[in-house]
Every structure is written in structure tokens, then in C-alpha cells.
Design an enzyme around this catalytic site. Structure first.
Site, mmCIF file in Angstrom:
data_model
loop_
_atom_site.group_PDB
_atom_site.id
_atom_site.type_symbol
_atom_site.label_atom_id
_atom_site.label_comp_id
_atom_site.label_asym_id
_atom_site.label_seq_id
_atom_site.Cartn_x
_atom_site.Cartn_y
_atom_site.Cartn_z
ATOM 1 N N ARG A 143 -5.563 -9.336 5.969
ATOM 2 C CA ARG A 143 -6.384 -8.284 5.347
ATOM 3 C C ARG A 143 -7.680 -8.196 6.125
ATOM 4 N NH1 ARG A 143 -7.561 -7.530 -0.965
ATOM 5 N NH2 ARG A 143 -5.480 -6.659 -0.720
ATOM 6 N N ARG A 187 -5.083 -11.231 -6.042
ATOM 7 C CA ARG A 187 -3.631 -11.051 -6.166
ATOM 8 C C ARG A 187 -2.882 -11.107 -4.850
ATOM 9 N NH1 ARG A 187 -5.679 -9.127 -10.184
ATOM 10 N NH2 ARG A 187 -7.076 -8.231 -8.666
ATOM 11 N N THR A 188 -3.356 -10.347 -3.887
ATOM 12 C CA THR A 188 -2.549 -10.206 -2.675
ATOM 13 C C THR A 188 -2.422 -11.553 -1.966
ATOM 14 O OG1 THR A 188 -3.295 -7.938 -2.510
ATOM 15 C CG2 THR A 188 -2.240 -8.849 -0.568
ATOM 16 N N LYS A 233 -18.215 -16.395 14.283
ATOM 17 C CA LYS A 233 -18.787 -16.791 15.585
ATOM 18 C C LYS A 233 -18.521 -15.731 16.641
ATOM 19 C CE LYS A 233 -17.541 -21.652 14.805
ATOM 20 N NZ LYS A 233 -16.639 -22.682 15.342
ATOM 21 N N HIS A 270 -1.938 -0.148 2.553
ATOM 22 C CA HIS A 270 -1.697 -1.425 1.870
ATOM 23 C C HIS A 270 -0.204 -1.478 1.532
ATOM 24 C CE1 HIS A 270 -2.096 -4.924 -0.494
ATOM 25 N NE2 HIS A 270 -3.146 -4.608 -1.249
#
Ligand code: NCD
Length: 306
Positions: free
Chosen positions: A101, A51-52, A80, A129
Site C-alpha cells: 500500500r 483491515r487490509t 531514509k 484497491h
């Protein structure tokens, strides 16, 4: 440069303005379809999301802009060994705004310190959030007509659930909001939220372990998933995972106008039979998430251009 790292980065007035714009967008989407022509959003997702990430991308596309980014740490140079600070310096050359995120608490904050574009925290570990909170506030304001004088039950994994932490942070600023915190003892709200956010703001709250016992008091029931990825051991997760299951029988105990919200994804905590109950609003909540992210992108890009 203005960023969104915590819901408190915006004042109550600014949040209201943002929700007003989002509401206008929902009524006249065509009027906004070219507002971000030529602009790009980078979605930097080091943790899973449906969703986000997609709602940020849909929001930018709806505004006439474009999107680029990655959806897992494994597919980025993080694998890396590149630091968040270096990555954001790069991304600042490719995009006008970014949503990040990350599993580490504070990673978007670190990014913001090295960025020349607005950074939006799209979830950092078990911490915050804020754009889910904007979504939740908009859902409550639109469907209940107010953000004050409500009793909200927050149920499930209150320890690791970042959506709950952010929502409490935001709601303590409104008048007469009562919090009913429903969780097993092992997954109670962190001390810093209980003390610095709830007690220090003189918010009325209680902590209980039984959902049935408080159902009839609630204007809103905010269900959450047990956050498997934040547990140290799988056995503990298995013991906790089905601690609350909202079903039709429990819904009989609730008021006829109680709203059921959930940030999603749902696992077992709301049985599918509840979906057809008119009080179940979690899929509507998803739609509000796109409008409010459109309003947020507009606001941060406008401020960045000043
Ligand atoms: C939430 C999250 O990522 O914290 N999901 C979302 O963004 N809607 C809730 C969760 O994963 O349980």
C-alpha cells in the site's frame, strides 16, 4: 510473473474461479491450513491500514505460512530515502509474495517491474484497491446470488475513493449493472472513470447529489468515507465530511432486501443505529475479505511456481 495491480488483471472467469475457491475455503478452512507451509508474505504498508494489512496477514497465517513487513513509511527505509524499486529487490529475497500500500498512485506497478515475486496492490493513493474489490464482489455474489442485473448506489467521496474506482472498473464487465453515483458536486467521480470506464463500456449510470431521492431504487448501497488524507486543505474537508449520513430514517426508504456495504473504516457516514439493521452487511464483508485474499495468495503463488 503474475501480479494484481488492477481488478482488470483477472478475467471474469478467473474472478469466478477465485470466488469459488474462497467459498470452498469458507466451508472447509481446515483443508487449506497447510497449503502455504514454508511460504512468506511481506506486507509493505507506507500508509495506514487496519483491515487490509491484517487480513493479508491473517490469510497467510490461515494457510500455514508466515508474515513479515512494516506498517508505516516512517518505520521503513523509505524514511531514509530508499526507492520502491530498491525496496522490492530486497523484499524479493526475503519473501515469496508481497502486498503493498502506498500513497503514490502507481507505486505497486513500479514495484512489480523490479520484483521477482508477485506484487499485490493493497491500495495506491486515490487510484485503485483491487483486493477490496475482490472482497466486494465476493460479498455481493454470496449475499445477492449474482453480480449482474443489479442497481448499485455508490455514495460519498467518489473523487478520491479508490475502492469505488476499482469496483466500478470490475462491475462494468457484468450484464445490466446500473450505477447510481451519489456525491456532492465537489467529490464527483473523476472524468476518466465517467468517460473511459462507464461511457465507453455503455454502462447505465446517473449522478445525483441527494441520497434520499434514490434509496428506493437500489439493490446495494455502497457507502464510503470522505478521504481526509487526500484533501489539499482541511477547511474543505470539514465542509464535506458529513455530507451523507445514513441513519435508520433513511433506511426506511430502502427496499427490504437492499444490502448496505462499506469498505470501512467508517467515520460518521453510517450512524451506529444502522448496524443492527439486518441489511447492514459491512462487518460480514470483512470476513469475505480474508477468504478471498487466501484464494488470491494461493493463485498467485501457484502461478509463480509454474
Ligand atoms: C479503504 C481504503 O484504504 O481505501 N479501506 C480499506 O482498505 N478497507 C477505504 C477507506 O480508507 O476509506
Amino acid at each position: 510473473m503474475r501480479h494484481l495491480l488492477n481488478p482488470l488483471d483477472f478475467s471474469v472467469e478467473e474472478l469466478n474461479e477465485l470466488m469459488d475457491v474462497a467459498l470452498d475455503i469458507s466451508k472447509h478452512p481446515d483443508q487449506y491450513s497447510e497449503c502455504c507451509k514454508g511460504k512468506k508474505i511481506a506486507t509493505l504498508f507506507y500508509e495506514p491500514s487496519t483491515r487490509t494489512r491484517l487480513s493479508f496477514e491473517a490469510a497467510m497465517l490461515n494457510l500455514g505460512g508466515s508474515v513479515l513487513g512494516f506498517s508505516s513509511a516512517a518505520s521503513s527505509s523509505a524514511s531514509k530515502g530508499e526507492s520502491v524499486a530498491d525496496t522490492i529487490r530486497m523484499v524479493s529475497c526475503y519473501a515469496d509474495i508481497c502486498a503493498m500500500r502506498h500513497p503514490k498512485e502507481g507505486a505497486p506497478l513500479v514495484a512489480s517491474l523490479h520484483s521477482s515475486i508477485p506484487v499485490i496492490n493493497a491500495g495506491d493513493g486515490g487510484h485503485q484497491h483491487p483486493t477490496q474489490t475482490l472482497t466486494d464482489l465476493m460479498t455481493i455474489r454470496t449475499l445477492k446470488g449474482r453480480l449482474d442485473h443489479i442497481t448499485i448506489g455508490l455514495c460519498g467521496d467518489l473523487k478520491f475513493g479508490r475502492t469505488v474506482h476499482s469496483l466500478i472498473n470490475a462491475l462494468v464487465r457484468y450484464e445490466n449493472v446500473r450505477f447510481v453515483l451519489i456525491s456532492p458536486n465537489e467529490l464527483r467521480i473523476p472524468d476518466y472513470i465517467r468517460q473511459e470506464v462507464l461511457s465507453d463500456n455503455h454502462a447505465e449510470f446517473k449522478e445525483v447529489t441527494q441520497l434520499e431521492e434514490v434509496m428506493s431504487e437500489l439493490d446495494i448501497l455502497y457507502m464510503t468515507r470522505v478521504q481526509r488524507e487526500r484533501f489539499f486543505n482541511e477547511e474543505e474537508y470539514i465542509r464535506m465530511k458529513d455530507c451523507y449520513i445514513l441513519d435508520a430514517k433513511k433506511m426506511e426508504l430502502a427496499r427490504s432486501d437492499m444490502l448496505v456495504l462499506h469498505p470501512l473504516p467508517r467515520v460518521n457516514e453510517i450512524s451506529v443505529e444502522v448496524d443492527k439493521d439486518p441489511r447492514a452487511k459491512y462487518f460480514e464483508q470483512v470476513q469475505f475479505g480474508v477468504y478471498i485474499r487466501m484464494a488470491l495468495i494461493l493463485k498467485l503463488l501457484e502461478e509463480a511456481s509454474k
